[in-house]
Motif scaffolding. Structure first.
Motif, short mmCIF file in Angstrom:
data_model
loop_
_atom_site.label_atom_id
_atom_site.label_comp_id
_atom_site.label_asym_id
_atom_site.label_seq_id
_atom_site.Cartn_x
_atom_site.Cartn_y
_atom_site.Cartn_z
N SER A 135 0.54 -10.90 -10.55
CA SER A 135 -0.70 -10.05 -10.20
C SER A 135 -0.49 -8.82 -11.08
O SER A 135 -1.38 -8.29 -11.69
CB SER A 135 -0.96 -9.98 -8.90
OG SER A 135 -1.38 -10.80 -8.20
N GLY B 38 3.08 -11.34 -6.31
CA GLY B 38 3.17 -9.93 -6.87
C GLY B 38 3.20 -9.89 -8.14
O GLY B 38 2.46 -9.10 -8.87
N VAL C 96 -9.79 -5.30 -0.83
CA VAL C 96 -8.68 -4.81 -1.31
C VAL C 96 -8.93 -3.30 -1.50
O VAL C 96 -9.75 -2.82 -2.37
CB VAL C 96 -8.10 -5.25 -2.59
CG1 VAL C 96 -6.82 -4.66 -3.33
CG2 VAL C 96 -8.08 -6.81 -2.38
N GLU D 183 0.17 -5.18 -7.91
CA GLU D 183 1.32 -5.99 -7.32
C GLU D 183 0.89 -6.28 -5.91
O GLU D 183 1.41 -5.83 -4.90
CB GLU D 183 2.52 -5.30 -7.67
CG GLU D 183 3.78 -6.15 -7.03
CD GLU D 183 4.93 -5.20 -7.11
OE1 GLU D 183 5.97 -5.62 -7.55
OE2 GLU D 183 5.02 -4.16 -6.28
N ARG D 184 -0.11 -7.51 -5.78
CA ARG D 184 -0.44 -7.76 -4.37
C ARG D 184 0.10 -9.18 -3.96
O ARG D 184 0.39 -10.14 -4.93
CB ARG D 184 -2.08 -8.00 -4.36
CG ARG D 184 -2.64 -6.78 -5.14
CD ARG D 184 -3.99 -6.69 -4.45
NE ARG D 184 -3.86 -5.75 -3.20
CZ ARG D 184 -3.73 -4.39 -3.09
NH1 ARG D 184 -3.75 -3.68 -4.27
NH2 ARG D 184 -3.48 -3.62 -2.08
N ALA E 63 0.30 -2.38 -0.71
CA ALA E 63 1.02 -2.56 -2.11
C ALA E 63 1.59 -1.30 -2.55
O ALA E 63 0.84 -0.10 -2.26
CB ALA E 63 0.06 -3.04 -3.13
N ASN F 81 -0.92 0.00 -6.82
CA ASN F 81 -2.18 -0.52 -6.71
C ASN F 81 -3.13 -0.01 -8.16
O ASN F 81 -3.07 1.09 -8.53
CB ASN F 81 -2.84 0.31 -5.68
CG ASN F 81 -2.60 -0.14 -4.34
OD1 ASN F 81 -3.46 -0.91 -3.76
ND2 ASN F 81 -1.51 0.39 -3.70
N LYS G 156 -8.05 -13.50 -5.65
CA LYS G 156 -8.52 -12.39 -4.88
C LYS G 156 -9.91 -12.50 -4.20
O LYS G 156 -10.22 -11.68 -3.55
CB LYS G 156 -8.56 -10.97 -5.86
CG LYS G 156 -7.23 -10.83 -6.63
CD LYS G 156 -6.08 -10.70 -5.22
CE LYS G 156 -4.79 -10.20 -5.77
NZ LYS G 156 -3.91 -11.15 -6.34
N GLU H 228 -0.61 -6.73 3.49
CA GLU H 228 -1.76 -6.64 2.59
C GLU H 228 -1.58 -5.14 1.60
O GLU H 228 -2.27 -4.83 0.73
CB GLU H 228 -3.09 -6.44 3.20
CG GLU H 228 -3.22 -5.54 4.25
CD GLU H 228 -4.79 -5.41 4.88
OE1 GLU H 228 -5.10 -4.30 5.46
OE2 GLU H 228 -5.43 -6.38 4.76
N GLN I 252 -11.15 -11.50 -0.35
CA GLN I 252 -10.44 -10.44 -0.02
C GLN I 252 -11.01 -9.02 0.03
O GLN I 252 -11.81 -8.52 -0.85
CB GLN I 252 -9.20 -10.39 -0.81
CG GLN I 252 -8.07 -11.71 -0.59
CD GLN I 252 -6.82 -11.40 -1.37
OE1 GLN I 252 -6.41 -10.43 -1.44
NE2 GLN I 252 -6.64 -12.48 -2.16
N THR J 192 6.56 -6.42 1.04
CA THR J 192 5.99 -7.38 0.36
C THR J 192 5.26 -8.57 1.08
O THR J 192 4.52 -9.29 0.82
CB THR J 192 6.93 -8.29 -0.56
OG1 THR J 192 7.76 -8.89 0.26
CG2 THR J 192 7.87 -7.43 -1.35
#
Length: 759
Positions: free
Chosen positions: A512, A509, A191, A179-180, A205, A208, A186, A203, A189, A200
Motif C-alpha cells: 500500500s 502495508g 480511513v 502504509e495500511r 498507521a 498516512n 480499500k 486500523e 473502509q 501493524t
C-alpha cells in the motif's frame, strides 16, 4: 467522517449546504475560477447559505487540481505540502459553451455542467470515457453542531468541514492511502489521515498518505496535511467521500492510464526518492529494543555472524545505546560503551556500517533539555512554557522543527555522530505530536502539523547525512511519514507481532505504501513483539531478504539466528547471498524508483494491470519487473500463488531454485516448499543481471556478471538493453549491456565479459 444516515437523512446536529449551481465563471491565464452555490430558484435563495469559491488548475499535463474554499478570510497558518509544478506547462485548454465549461490538461479533461441548478463534473480520459466525477449532492460545506454544544449569543458554534465526493464505477477498486495493514483493497473502509503509533495490527498507521490509486486508471491526491477523512464506498456505496476540517479542500486527479504512469505523475508532483547507497541493501542487524547489551554483546553478535559466514552489512544500536531516561542526549552510555569513539572506529575498520536510533523527543533528564528550553527549541504550550509528556520519556519535550535555530541545534549533534562513523539514523517515532494547547515557532496550525511534523523531522536528519557524508552515502531508517516523505528513504513498517498473520499484514502495508510513491521499504524480520518460532524466523528471513531493505529486529529478544537453531543460520546465509547475487538487477530497479517513483516492491497488478485476477492479490509481490515472490505464510510450507498472464503468450515462468519447474501464466498453483525454498519465479521474456558468488552489495565492475534469460528476449535480431549501475555511484549507469536474440533461440550479450544463462 460520516455526516449522513442513509441516502436521505443527515446525522443529528449536521447541516450541509450542497452546491448545485455554477453562478460565475472567470478565466485567469491557465486557471479557471467558479462560484458554486446552492440551487437558486429565486433571488431569495442567495441568502442564508454558504458558497464555495472554486479554482481549477493544472501543475503538470494529465493532472487537474480542484480547490473549494468556503470562507477566504481564514488566516492560513500552514503547513503545506511542498509540491512541484511544470515550468513549461502549455497543455491546458479551456473552452465554454452555453451548457458546459471544459478544462483539459494533456489527456485528462474535466467537463463541468454549467446549466442553471445542474452542477456536476466529469473527469474523462483521452477517449472521453468517464473516470470519476461529481454527481448530485457531492460537493458542500458541512456545519457540525455536535462538536461544539454551546451558543455565542445569536450564533450557534459549529465545527466546519469542507466536503467533496468522487464517483466510483462498477467493479472499481481503490488502493494506497499510506502504509495500511488492513485489507489491501480499500473499498468499504473509513480511513482517517492521522499518524499514530498503533503497531501493524490495527486500523492506525504510521504513514498516512492522502492519495489513492484506482483500478479505473487514475489517482486522487488530497492536498492537505491534516486529518483528511476518506469514506471509501463506506458511506455512499457509489462514491469516495472526502472531508477536511476547516474552510477548504483541494484535490488533484492524476490520469494514468496504468498504475506505473499514475505513480510516475503523482511523484512528479510530490517528489521522488533519491538513490540510496549500495551498502544499504545488505543485511542489517540490531540489538533489539529492551534487551540488555553492551560492547561485549555487540562484538559477540558480530563474531557469530563471521563464524557462520553470514555477510552482515550494517549494525544498528537501538534505543539503549543512550542511558535510560536521557533519550535523546546523543551520547553513548559510558557504562556499556566506555570508549565509543574507539569502538566505532574498530567496527568501521572491519567494514561495518553503523546506524543509531534517535527520536525527536528530549527527555527532562537529558543534558540537552535545559539548553533547548532556554533557547526556545521546543514546542510550547499556549502560556509560553514547554509542552511536556511522560508517555515515552519522563518529562519529554518535542523539538520544534519549524524553528530554523532548533533544526541547526538538533542537526549539530547528529553531525558529531556522523563524524564518529555513524552512517545511518533510525528516525523512530514522529507520530506522538499534540494537536491542542500548543504553539509552534512559525505559528503553524497544530492540527495540520500533527502529520506534517514527521516530514520536517526526517528532512533535517536526511540533510545531515547528505551534507556530512555526501550524496547517496547515508540513509535514514524511518518509521513515520506523510506525502512527500518518499524523498527521505528508507522507511520500515513499524511494530509487528511475531506471527505469520503479522508477516502477511506487514506485506499489505508495504504494498500500500509503495502505491503512494515510496520506492524503498523494509520491515522487522521475525516480528517485533514476541519471539518467533524457528520456522517463522526462517520464512520471514526469506521474505525480508527479498524486500528492498532487510533488517533483523525485535523487542524483548535478540534476532541472531543461532539462538533459534543452526538451520536458521543456514537459511539466513542463503537468503543474504541470494540478495547479494541479485545486486546488479536490484540497483537498476532502484534507479527506476528514483527516476519514476516506481516502488521496488510492487503489487502483482502493477506489472499485469490487464489481468483482472491480479487486482485483489496481496500475498505475493514483484521485486522489480522480473521477479515474482510469494512468501510462505505457513508452518507446513504450503503456499498458493497466482502466475499472471497478459494478452500475449509470454511463454513459461521459471523457478529461481529449480529451472526444470515451469509455470504457465493465468493459473493458480499450490505447492509445498521445504524450508530452503519459496516460490520465486523469473518472468518469461526477461533478462536479469546477477553476480553469482558476490560477497558485498558494493561489488562493482563487469567481471563476474551473468545475464539470466527466460525464453527468447524477442525475435531474431531484436535488441534490448540492460542498465548496469555502478555501486559506488548508484545514481549513474556504468554501462549498457545490449542483449540480442540470435538464430536457433540463442542469446548474445555485448558490452564486456558477460556470461549468459538461458533458462
Amino acid at each position: 467522517m460520516k455526516f449522513t444516515e442513509g441516502m436521505w437523512r443527515l446525522r443529528e446536529g449536521i447541516k450541509i449546504d450542497w452546491m448545485g449551481n455554477v453562478d460565475k465563471i472567470t478565466e485567469k491565464e491557465s486557471d479557471l475560477k467558479l462560484l458554486l452555490t446552492k440551487p437558486l430558484r429565486h433571488r431569495g435563495d442567495t441568502l442564508n447559505s454558504a458558497t464555495l469559491s472554486t479554482t481549477i488548475t493544472s501543475p503538470f499535463p494529465d493532472i487537474i487540481g480542484v480547490k473549494y474554499v468556503h470562507w477566504t478570510g481564514e488566516e492560513d497558518k500552514g503547513p503545506h505540502f511542498e509540491l512541484n509544478a511544470s515550468q513549461e506547462h502549455s497543455s491546458v485548454r479551456v473552452s465554454k459553451t452555453a451548457e458546459q465549461v471544459t478544462y483539459q490538461s494533456g489527456n485528462l479533461t474535466l467537463n463541468i455542467n454549467t446549466t442553471k441548478n445542474n452542477f456536476n463534473g466529469t473527469f474523462a480520459g483521452p477517449t472521453g470515457k468517464k473516470l470519476t466525477g461529481h454527481s448530485f449532492r457531492s460537493v458542500g460545506y458541512v456545519a457540525d453542531e455536535t462538536a461544539s454544544p454551546y451558543s455565542d449569543g445569536l450564533y450557534r458554534v459549529r465545527e466546519g468541514h469542507t466536503f467533496a465526493a468522487l464517483d466510483l464505477g462498477v467493479k472499481e477498486t481503490l488502493y494506497g492511502l499510506g502504509e495500511r495493514f488492513g485489507p489491501f483493497v480499500k473499498n468499504g473502509q473509513t480511513v482517517d489521515m492521522s499518524n499514530e503509533d498503533g503497531g501493524t495490527s490495527s486500523e492506525m498507521a504510521y504513514k498516512n498518505i492522502p492519495f489513492y490509486l484506482s483500478s479505473a486508471g487514475y489517482g486522487v491526491f488530497v492536498n492537505h496535511p491534516g486529518r483528511v477523512s476518506f469514506e471509501a464506498q463506506s458511506e455512499r456505496t457509489t462514491r469516495v467521500n472526502m472531508s477536511v476540517p476547516g474552510e477548504f479542500i483541494e484535490y488533484f486527479v492524476v490520469y494514468g492510464p496504468g498504475p506505473k504512469e499514475i505513480i510516475e505523475k503523482y511523484t512528479a508532483l510530490t517528489g521522488r526518492p533519491p538513490v540510496v547507497p549500495a551498502w544499504s541493501y545488505g543485511l542489517w542487524l540490531t540489538t533489539s529494543f529492551t534487551t540488555n547489551y553492551d560492547e561485549k554483546t555487540v562484538t559477540g553478535f558480530l563474531d557469530g555472524f563471521k563464524k557462520r559466514n553470514i555477510p552482515l552489512g550494517t549494525f544498528h544500536f537501538d534505543c539503549f545505546w543512550m542511558r535510560g531516561f536521557e533519550w535523546c542526549n546523543f551520547e553513548f552510555d559510558k557504562e556499556m560503551f566506555p570508549d565509543p569513539e574507539g569502538y566505532l572506529s574498530r567496527l568501521k575498520a572491519q567494514g561495518q556500517k553503523i546506524c543509531v536510533w534517535i527520536n525527536p523527543y528530549i527527555g527532562q533528564e537529558s543534558a540537552l533539555f535545559d539548553e533547548g528550553k532556554k533557547n526556545g527549541y521546543f514546542v510550547k504550550k499556549l502560556d509560553g512554557g514547554v509542552w511536556q509528556w511522560d508517555n515515552w520519556q519522563a518529562g519529554m519535550a518535542l523539538v520544534d522543527f519549524t524553528n530554523p535555530a532548533a533544526c541547526t541545534w538538533y542537526a549539530s549533534y547528529l553531525s558529531k555522530l556522523a563524524a564518529m562513523g555513524v552512517d545511518a539514523f533510525k528516525t523512530d517515532f514522529g507520530e506522538r505530536v499534540p494537536v491542542q494547547g500548543v504553539k509552534y515557532h512559525d505559528g503553524a496550525d497544530p492540527a495540520r502539523m500533527h502529520n506534517y511534523y514527521t516530514h520536517l523531522y526526517n528532512k533535517v536528519v536526511h540533510e545531515v547525512l547528505q551534507n556530512d557524508l555526501g550524496d547517496a552515502k547515508g540513509c535514514l531508517f524511518a518509521r513515520s511519514a506523510t506525502a512527500g516523505g518518499q524523498m527521505f528513504p528508507v522507511h520500515w513498517g513499524g511494530d509487528c507481532e511475531s506471527t505469520f498473520e503479522a508477516m502477511a499484514e506487514t506485506l499489505r502495508g508495504g504494498l500500500s505504501l509503495g502505491l503512494c510513491g515510496f520506492g524503498f521499504w523494509a520491515h522487522d524480520i521475525g516480528g517485533f513483539e514476541g519471539t518467533p518460532s524457528p520456522t517463522l524466523y526462517k520464512r520471514w528471513c526469506q521474505f525480508g531478504l527479498l524486500s528492498s531493505h532487510s533488517r533483523l529486529h525485535g523487542s524483548g529478544s535478540y534476532r541472531v539466528p543461532w539462538l533459534f537453531d543452526e538451520e536458521c543460520s543456514e537459511v539466513l546465509r542463503e537468503a543474504v547471498n541470494r540478495k547479494l547475487e541479485m545486486m546488479p538487477y536490484l540497483l537498476s530497479v532502484a534507479l527506476e524508483a528514483h527516476e519514476k517513483g516506481t516502488p521496488m516492491m510492487r503489487p502483482t497488478f502493477m506489472e499485469y494491470p490487464e489481468d483482472l485476477n491480479t487486482w485483489s492479490i496481496d500475498t505475493q509481490f514483484f521485486l522489480g519487473p522480473n521477479l515474482l515472490v510469494a512468501p510462505v505464510f505457513t508452518d507446513s510450507g504450503d503456499v498458493s500463488f497466482y502466475v499472471p498472464a497478459d494478452s500475449e503468450d509470454e511463454g513459461e515462468w521459471v523457478s529461481w531454485f529449480d529451472h526444470s519447474k515451469r509455470y504457465k501464466g493465468g493459473n493458480w498453483y499450490s505447492e509445498k516448499h521445504d524450508i530452503k525454498t519459496l516460490p520465486l519465479l523469473l518472468r518469461p521474456g526477461t533478462y536479469t543481471a546477477v553476480r553469482p558468488g558476490a560477497t558485498s552489495p558494493e561489488q562493482g565492475g563487469v567481471e563476474g556478471i551473468e545475464v539470466l534469460t527466460v525464453g527468447t528476449v524477442g525475435g531474431e535480431g531484436v535488441q534490448q538493453t540492460i542498465r548496469l549501475i555502478d555501486p559506488a555511484q548508484p545514481d549513474r549507469v556504468e554501462m549498457d549491456l545490449r542483449v540480442e536474440s540470435m538464430p536457433n533461440g540463442g542469446v548474445e550479450v555485448s558490452g564486456g565479459k558477460i556470461g549468459v544463462r538461458v533458462l
